[in-house]
Design a protein around this motif. Structure first.
Motif, PDB file in Angstrom:
ATOM      1  N   TYR A 125       0.847  -0.981  -0.077  1.00 16.50           N
ATOM      2  CA  TYR A 125      -0.013   0.276  -0.106  1.00 16.50           C
ATOM      3  C   TYR A 125       1.187   0.964  -0.077  1.00 16.50           C
ATOM      4  O   TYR A 125       2.125   1.655   0.317  1.00 16.50           O
ATOM      5  CB  TYR A 125      -0.537  -0.112   1.303  1.00 16.50           C
ATOM      6  CG  TYR A 125       0.290   0.088   2.495  1.00 16.50           C
ATOM      7  CD1 TYR A 125       1.058   0.499   2.982  1.00 16.50           C
ATOM      8  CD2 TYR A 125      -0.197  -1.688   3.198  1.00 16.50           C
ATOM      9  CE1 TYR A 125       1.627   0.906   4.073  1.00 16.50           C
ATOM     10  CE2 TYR A 125       1.076  -1.503   4.227  1.00 16.50           C
ATOM     11  CZ  TYR A 125       1.687  -0.607   4.786  1.00 16.50           C
ATOM     12  OH  TYR A 125       2.800  -0.831   5.763  1.00 16.50           O
ATOM     13  N   ASN A 179      -4.626   5.361  -2.184  1.00 15.52           N
ATOM     14  CA  ASN A 179      -4.079   4.502  -1.829  1.00 15.52           C
ATOM     15  C   ASN A 179      -3.075   3.816  -3.011  1.00 15.52           C
ATOM     16  O   ASN A 179      -4.239   2.859  -3.754  1.00 15.52           O
ATOM     17  CB  ASN A 179      -4.771   3.355  -0.505  1.00 15.52           C
ATOM     18  CG  ASN A 179      -3.964   1.937  -0.604  1.00 15.52           C
ATOM     19  OD1 ASN A 179      -2.651   2.241  -1.200  1.00 15.52           O
ATOM     20  ND2 ASN A 179      -4.364   1.093  -0.081  1.00 15.52           N
ATOM     21  N   TYR A 227      -1.635   2.145  -4.649  1.00 15.79           N
ATOM     22  CA  TYR A 227      -0.334   0.230  -4.628  1.00 15.79           C
ATOM     23  C   TYR A 227       0.527   0.262  -5.423  1.00 15.79           C
ATOM     24  O   TYR A 227       0.174   0.994  -6.735  1.00 15.79           O
ATOM     25  CB  TYR A 227      -1.573  -0.949  -4.594  1.00 15.79           C
ATOM     26  CG  TYR A 227      -2.364  -1.614  -3.163  1.00 15.79           C
ATOM     27  CD1 TYR A 227      -2.156  -1.754  -2.513  1.00 15.79           C
ATOM     28  CD2 TYR A 227      -3.810  -0.977  -4.024  1.00 15.79           C
ATOM     29  CE1 TYR A 227      -2.864  -2.702  -1.359  1.00 15.79           C
ATOM     30  CE2 TYR A 227      -4.323  -0.919  -2.496  1.00 15.79           C
ATOM     31  CZ  TYR A 227      -4.015  -1.814  -1.610  1.00 15.79           C
ATOM     32  OH  TYR A 227      -5.039  -1.773  -0.310  1.00 15.79           O
ATOM     33  N   THR A 245      -1.968   3.857   8.369  1.00 17.61           N
ATOM     34  CA  THR A 245      -2.840   3.076   7.497  1.00 17.61           C
ATOM     35  C   THR A 245      -2.569   1.416   7.966  1.00 17.61           C
ATOM     36  O   THR A 245      -1.686   1.421   9.499  1.00 17.61           O
ATOM     37  CB  THR A 245      -1.250   2.857   5.724  1.00 17.61           C
ATOM     38  OG1 THR A 245      -1.672   3.227   5.173  1.00 17.61           O
ATOM     39  CG2 THR A 245      -1.535   1.057   5.359  1.00 17.61           C
ATOM     40  N   THR A 247       1.458  -6.679   1.539  1.00 21.21           N
ATOM     41  CA  THR A 247       0.005  -6.985   1.212  1.00 21.21           C
ATOM     42  C   THR A 247      -0.640  -8.292   1.177  1.00 21.21           C
ATOM     43  O   THR A 247       0.251  -9.539   0.122  1.00 21.21           O
ATOM     44  CB  THR A 247      -1.013  -6.298   1.393  1.00 21.21           C
ATOM     45  OG1 THR A 247      -0.771  -5.827  -0.558  1.00 21.21           O
ATOM     46  CG2 THR A 247      -1.032  -4.600   1.715  1.00 21.21           C
ATOM     47  N   THR A 249      -6.458   3.225   4.809  1.00 20.23           N
ATOM     48  CA  THR A 249      -5.580   4.348   4.628  1.00 20.23           C
ATOM     49  C   THR A 249      -6.548   5.542   5.331  1.00 20.23           C
ATOM     50  O   THR A 249      -7.726   5.502   4.661  1.00 20.23           O
ATOM     51  CB  THR A 249      -4.720   4.844   3.239  1.00 20.23           C
ATOM     52  OG1 THR A 249      -6.281   3.901   1.980  1.00 20.23           O
ATOM     53  CG2 THR A 249      -4.145   3.643   3.064  1.00 20.23           C
TER      54      THR A 249
END
Length: 255
Positions: free
Chosen positions: A97, A128, A130, A175, A224, A232
């Motif tokens: 993240y 967020n 990723y 987060t 993750t 978040t």
């Protein structure tokens, strides 16, 4: 004031918050679970993203702070709303993240100084962004397969008016994964502030209403897993919920 875009009974609505519920323009009140959340800004305009824009994150990665902003662009396919699902390839080894303050441009900006930049900001939201590190060539050139994957940038839930944020350079960023705090930073650690970024970008191109600037993430990024519930949040702006799900599409080898 907070605004959000939602889909409800086949139509898109702009809603506000009242007493913990969503207020439709016609006065109806809805629970957030009753609707489909959309990105609070239609991400069809230009979206800029920053790499290595927090001093603590640069130190965490053992890099030298950049002298100029490390900016790349994102396509609209990457964005999903609050409570959305992000697809993680089952063969990905490391996908983390990145909680980021997102700055939404409200007025056309060209050759705007830092002192004038605030006048060109409509508001702020949470993103967020990723990253799938399997594809990273180097930290100074995040390529398309790292940062432009479908569903990999949840954003929202709210667009908060710029006038309601006293100091965007002093906001706590956190987060959580499955309820456990993993990232705890502050926007004061940005290397390049939103005001500087508007000055920098508008010095060579026009920024238009609806353009978005993702301003980078602080230290504390972790891997993750499929099934993770990721939240978040940014102080005064909101909490963005997201779930990691699997997708069978394999990663393509670099070989």
């Amino acid at each position: 004031m907070k605004h959000a875009r939602i889909a409800y009974k086949g139509a898109v609505h702009i809603v506000s918050e009242r007493e913990g519920k969503l207020l439709l323009p016609d006065g109806r009140m809805l629970d957030e679970e009753e609707v489909v959340w959309l990105p609070p800004v239609n991400p069809g305009s230009t979206v800029f993203a920053l790499g290595l824009n927090y001093a603590d994150h640069v130190k965490e990665l053992d890099f030298t702070p950049p002298k100029d902003p490390l900016i790349f662009l994102k396509g609209p396919n990457t964005f999903i709303g609050h409570r959305g699902e992000t697809k993680r390839p089952i063969s990905a080894k490391y996908m983390h993240y990145e909680c980021e303050l997102a700055v939404v441009i409200g007025k056309t900006a060209r050759h705007v100084s830092r002192d004038q930049a605030k006048e060109h900001i409509a508001g702020y939201t949470v993103a967020n962004d990723y990253a799938i590190r399997d594809y990273l060539e180097n930290y100074y050139r995040p390529n398309l397969r790292v940062k432009n994957r479908d569903t990999c940038t949840p954003i929202g839930p709210w667009l908060v008016d710029a006038s309601d944020i006293d100091d965007p350079l002093n906001l706590t960023i956190r987060t959580y994964i499955n309820g456990e705090l993993k990232q705890n930073g502050n926007t004061r650690d940005m290397i390049f502030s939103p005001y500087y970024l508007i000055e920098y970008l508008s010095s060579f191109m026009t920024l238009n209403p609806g353009d978005i600037i993702l301003t980078g993430t602080p230290e504390g990024v972790e891997n993750t897993a499929i099934g993770d519930e990721v939240i978040t949040e940014i102080e005064g702006i909101g909490r963005l919920h997201n779930t990691i799900v699997s997708i069978d599409t394999p990663l393509i080898s670099n070989q």
